[in-house]
Scaffold this active site. Structure first.
Site, PDB file in Angstrom:
ATOM      1  N   ASN A   8       0.875  -1.173   0.000  1.00  0.00           N
ATOM      2  CA  ASN A   8       0.000   0.000   0.000  1.00  0.00           C
ATOM      3  C   ASN A   8       0.913   1.223   0.000  1.00  0.00           C
ATOM      4  O   ASN A   8       1.445   1.604   1.033  1.00  0.00           O
ATOM      5  CB  ASN A   8      -0.919  -0.010   1.218  1.00  0.00           C
ATOM      6  CG  ASN A   8      -1.920   1.129   1.217  1.00  0.00           C
ATOM      7  OD1 ASN A   8      -1.870   2.033   0.375  1.00  0.00           O
ATOM      8  ND2 ASN A   8      -2.839   1.112   2.161  1.00  0.00           N
ATOM      9  N   ARG A  92      -2.974  -2.240  -3.262  1.00  0.00           N
ATOM     10  CA  ARG A  92      -4.143  -1.372  -3.166  1.00  0.00           C
ATOM     11  C   ARG A  92      -4.039  -0.318  -4.258  1.00  0.00           C
ATOM     12  O   ARG A  92      -3.045   0.399  -4.356  1.00  0.00           O
ATOM     13  CB  ARG A  92      -4.203  -0.682  -1.806  1.00  0.00           C
ATOM     14  CG  ARG A  92      -5.404   0.263  -1.678  1.00  0.00           C
ATOM     15  CD  ARG A  92      -5.241   1.171  -0.485  1.00  0.00           C
ATOM     16  NE  ARG A  92      -6.377   2.095  -0.352  1.00  0.00           N
ATOM     17  CZ  ARG A  92      -6.307   3.261   0.248  1.00  0.00           C
ATOM     18  NH1 ARG A  92      -5.166   3.683   0.760  1.00  0.00           N
ATOM     19  NH2 ARG A  92      -7.370   4.029   0.338  1.00  0.00           N
ATOM     20  N   HIS A 180     -12.868   3.557  -0.314  1.00  0.00           N
ATOM     21  CA  HIS A 180     -12.676   2.747   0.904  1.00  0.00           C
ATOM     22  C   HIS A 180     -13.357   1.387   0.793  1.00  0.00           C
ATOM     23  O   HIS A 180     -13.733   0.772   1.792  1.00  0.00           O
ATOM     24  CB  HIS A 180     -13.188   3.487   2.157  1.00  0.00           C
ATOM     25  CG  HIS A 180     -12.469   4.759   2.439  1.00  0.00           C
ATOM     26  ND1 HIS A 180     -13.125   5.961   2.651  1.00  0.00           N
ATOM     27  CD2 HIS A 180     -11.141   5.047   2.523  1.00  0.00           C
ATOM     28  CE1 HIS A 180     -12.234   6.917   2.858  1.00  0.00           C
ATOM     29  NE2 HIS A 180     -11.021   6.388   2.781  1.00  0.00           N
ATOM     30  N   ARG A 240      -9.138  17.226   3.081  1.00  0.00           N
ATOM     31  CA  ARG A 240     -10.099  17.344   1.987  1.00  0.00           C
ATOM     32  C   ARG A 240     -11.436  17.843   2.525  1.00  0.00           C
ATOM     33  O   ARG A 240     -11.841  17.464   3.626  1.00  0.00           O
ATOM     34  CB  ARG A 240     -10.266  15.999   1.286  1.00  0.00           C
ATOM     35  CG  ARG A 240      -9.058  15.603   0.445  1.00  0.00           C
ATOM     36  CD  ARG A 240      -9.141  14.151   0.001  1.00  0.00           C
ATOM     37  NE  ARG A 240      -8.550  13.247   0.974  1.00  0.00           N
ATOM     38  CZ  ARG A 240      -8.667  11.920   0.942  1.00  0.00           C
ATOM     39  NH1 ARG A 240      -9.397  11.351  -0.002  1.00  0.00           N
ATOM     40  NH2 ARG A 240      -8.087  11.170   1.860  1.00  0.00           N
ATOM     41  N   GLU A 378      -7.766  -3.951   5.523  1.00  0.00           N
ATOM     42  CA  GLU A 378      -7.718  -3.877   4.069  1.00  0.00           C
ATOM     43  C   GLU A 378      -6.626  -4.772   3.493  1.00  0.00           C
ATOM     44  O   GLU A 378      -6.793  -5.363   2.416  1.00  0.00           O
ATOM     45  CB  GLU A 378      -7.487  -2.424   3.636  1.00  0.00           C
ATOM     46  CG  GLU A 378      -8.628  -1.497   4.011  1.00  0.00           C
ATOM     47  CD  GLU A 378      -8.216  -0.038   4.070  1.00  0.00           C
ATOM     48  OE1 GLU A 378      -8.772   0.754   3.293  1.00  0.00           O
ATOM     49  OE2 GLU A 378      -7.349   0.299   4.893  1.00  0.00           O
TER      50      GLU A 378
END
Length: 404
Positions: A8, A92, A180, A240, A378
């Site tokens: 990742n 990922r 996600h 963000r 994940e």
């Protein structure tokens, strides 16, 4: 020992995990590590299955100036010192666009197609692709698998994915994707073991971290998400803004004189909790601060979670469970308590003691809606997808490159 390496990659760090493949396709985590401070103060850290430290080293900045160099250092450490040569690497990749709704074996053609979505995820996509290119160049026969954050949301109906703009743009790929997805997929697979009586019913999952979003699950499938075309939409995040009137972007360009590139950088790096508070993008620092704008940023974060919970409950036509996950969701007792207060109109009450000890079930006995905390994983999802794809591709075992 056959292993799968999960990568990742970000702009200044490469996180990696190694999973061993055991009987009947089961996976066991063996190593968890990262190379961070890339281009500034490179540092390799890694721990074994029991948490014992395996490495903690600092490198000269010139020796680890970018992600490919970091991959070289981490890969060399795994190969030469830990004696691990993975049979495949799972990555990922944040944005799969309209092309990719499932994990896919990577080749140069796949990379070229994924490069088209760099502008839609500029904080993530270029860095996700960097180690892929490096491995393709140095170990071309090593199987690599891309696992997408957008894929889990491809079960949405078209009505939830459309914008009210000319339909041709939807055909071209301008639509609401959601992100996600690997985290939500893990929670959806884990929930039947945690709460079998509600797992297949109407569930909202709140993935709350530096990147934040929420997802509505029904029958274990995503039917709605707070994020859209890019990872800017929905909840406010570390840097963000979340949901924003498009007129604000037009104003930044026409009245503030920002170029499109400057506006993009501003929206991805200078807004959210960081912009609103003027203090930090880190929720831990905001919670510790006495600054009034830090308090406002927290209030705004919680308020928008409550609003979006109402939207997702409407999409589900009711609610049977609520789940917290990711960094803030798993660790901040105060944020969980404040969000629970926002959900009081749904009949949510919190067990303060259970919340304080980070229990799996944190709602009170009188709560109409059970509330859970489920740590996400994940990396395990990526490893599982990688293994399944290899098992479905018999020739892949002949492509293994033992030089990694």
């Amino acid at each position: 020992m056959d292993t799968i390496l999960v990568v990742n990659a970000g702009s200044s760090s490469v996180k990696f995990q190694v999973f061993s493949i055991e009987g009947e396709g089961r996976l066991r985590r063996q190593i968890k590590g990262q190379m961070d401070g890339i281009g500034r103060r490179p540092r390799l850290r890694a721990k074994g299955v029991d948490g014992q430290p395996l490495a903690d080293r600092v490198y000269p900045v010139e020796s680890v100036s970018d992600v490919p160099a970091a991959m070289g250092v981490a890969g060399g450490w795994l190969r030469n010192e830990i004696r691990i040569s993975p049979m495949a690497v799972g990555h990922r990749v944040v944005h799969g666009g309209p092309d990719f709704g499932q994990p896919v074996l990577i080749d140069h053609g796949v990379v070229a197609r994924l490069e088209r979505f760099v502008a839609l995820a500029p904080l993530h996509q270029p860095h996700n692709l960097a180690p892929i290119r490096s491995l393709l160049a140095n170990f071309p026969t090593l199987p690599q698998v891309a696992c997408f954050d957008t894929a889990f949301h491809r079960t949405h109906d078209a009505v939830s994915d459309c914008y009210a703009i000319p339909y041709q743009l939807y055909v071209e790929g301008v639509r609401r994707y959601g992100f996600h997805g690997l985290s939500y997929e893990y929670v959806a697979k884990t929930l039947p073991h945690v709460a079998p009586e509600t797992a297949r019913r109407r569930v909202i999952v709140a993935h709350l971290g530096s990147g934040a979003s929420m997802c509505a699950l029904k029958e274990g499938r995503s039917i709605e998400s707070t994020m859209g075309f890019t990872a800017l939409d929905g909840l406010p995040m570390g840097t963000r803004p979340g949901q924003l009137d498009p007129g604000v972007v037009l104003y930044l360009i026409s009245e503030k004189g920002m170029s499109p590139a400057k506006a993009q950088d501003f929206l991805y790096r200078d807004c959210g909790l960081k912009g609103l508070s003027g203090v930090s993008n880190d929720m831990r620092e905001l919670e510790a601060s006495e600054d009034s704008k830090a308090k406002l940023a927290i209030e705004y974060f919680v308020y928008r979670i409550g609003l979006n919970a109402g939207m997702l409950a409407a999409a589900l036509q009711g609610l049977d469970a609520f789940v917290f996950t990711a960094g803030i969701g798993e660790n901040s007792t105060r944020i969980r308590a404040r969000v629970a207060d926002q959900l009081g109109w749904l009949g949510v009450t919190l067990d303060s003691a259970a919340n304080s000890r980070h229990a799996r079930l944190i709602s009170g006995s009188d709560s109409r809606i059970p509330v859970y905390v489920i740590p996400t994983d994940e990396e395990l999802m990526i490893a599982q997808h990688t293994l399944l794809l290899l098992m479905d591709t018999p020739s892949s075992s002949t492509r293994q490159e033992k030089a990694l």
